[in-house]
Scaffold this active site. Sequence first.
Site, mmCIF file in Angstrom:
data_model
loop_
_atom_site.group_PDB
_atom_site.id
_atom_site.type_symbol
_atom_site.label_atom_id
_atom_site.label_comp_id
_atom_site.label_asym_id
_atom_site.label_seq_id
_atom_site.Cartn_x
_atom_site.Cartn_y
_atom_site.Cartn_z
ATOM 1 C CG MET A 76 14.497 90.527 2.976
ATOM 2 S SD MET A 76 14.337 91.797 4.246
ATOM 3 C CE MET A 76 12.679 92.414 3.888
ATOM 4 N N GLY A 83 10.908 83.877 -0.133
ATOM 5 C CA GLY A 83 9.471 84.020 -0.325
ATOM 6 C C GLY A 83 8.903 83.112 -1.394
ATOM 7 C CB CYS A 116 19.192 82.333 -10.915
ATOM 8 S SG CYS A 116 19.285 83.704 -9.739
ATOM 9 C CB CYS A 161 15.962 89.518 -12.672
ATOM 10 S SG CYS A 161 17.496 88.547 -12.805
#
Length: 353
Positions: free
Chosen positions: A9, A128, A104, A201
């Site tokens: 998540m 997701g 990653c 990120c």
Amino acid sequence: MATRVLMAMSGGIDSTVSALLLLEQGYELIGCTFRTFDSMKDSCIAREKGCCTVESIMEARHLAEQLGFPHHIIDLRDVFRRTVIEPFVGDYLNGRTPNPCVECNRAIKWGELLRIADEMGCDLIATGHYARIEQRNGRHYLRRAADTRKDQTYFLWRLTDAQLSRTLFPLGGMTKQEVRQLAADRGYVKLSQKTESQDICFLPGGDYRTFIQTECPAETRQKAFTSGSYVDADGREVGRHEGYANYTVGQRKGLGIALGYPAFVTHIDAASNRIQVGRHDDLYTHEVCLTDGWFAGDSSRSVQAQIRYRSLPSEAQYIDNHLRFDEPVWAVTPGQSAVMYQDDLLVGGGIIE
């Protein structure tokens, strides 16, 4: 007894809708959010507010609580630095252009996620991502997502058969608009309107040059960001650049030279701090050499190869770690991934050498 799934998540709409769908399908979920690269203090997490990416981590935790399943924050900063950050910096220092999301996914989002799933007694993991999984001849393959604009299989090419056999992609058959609508219908209106970041990120704003200068040793930094020669195809100096680590193959903007024609970076020689420049057409090639590759397609070895995430696939033959294209492709970039498809099935990939 329900199948237990470790749900990755992020606090965003895609992982939340994935969790909603899996709950409705009867799975038992445990939520998991990784702490990979940030400067937040542990006290920030304790307060659940205040700095860096703590907001998204806590949003993931609160969403899991609302949906009624436990949630864990896993600190992976050390392994993320070792497997993603250090190779990323190293590639640029070697004159290459890396794709950190590919590594990653291999090392963190699957390697670590499956390890943690085993520790927590979870049979499967779920994310997701917009991708699908298909079984053929006893092997699990990635298949492009129904929403081709959101398809993320390009970044997942290093996942193994064993990893895919334990993976669920609840959104693979949906469009982004359908995902937003489902979130709104379930009462998550604010989340359904949330914008998405396209940044890496650990590079908010995409400034990799400053990041590399911060991360690499002073001696290496001085070499990589010291002025050197621009040369033409014959090796003649045609100008001065600001250090090879500032440039990538195919770059045109920001070169700071006037040659009487639009100039592009065609090759980077990190060892000599020289950058070769040329015309647009000098960047076309028919053949690409790959390393760390694999292939599991049919015997024809005819593929549609994609040499960067936003490029269209091109017809090619895969032979002995080489891609031979029917028509020349432009700005093949060492360090990037070349991913091979047959129709919409991902059948191989490699790092462009």
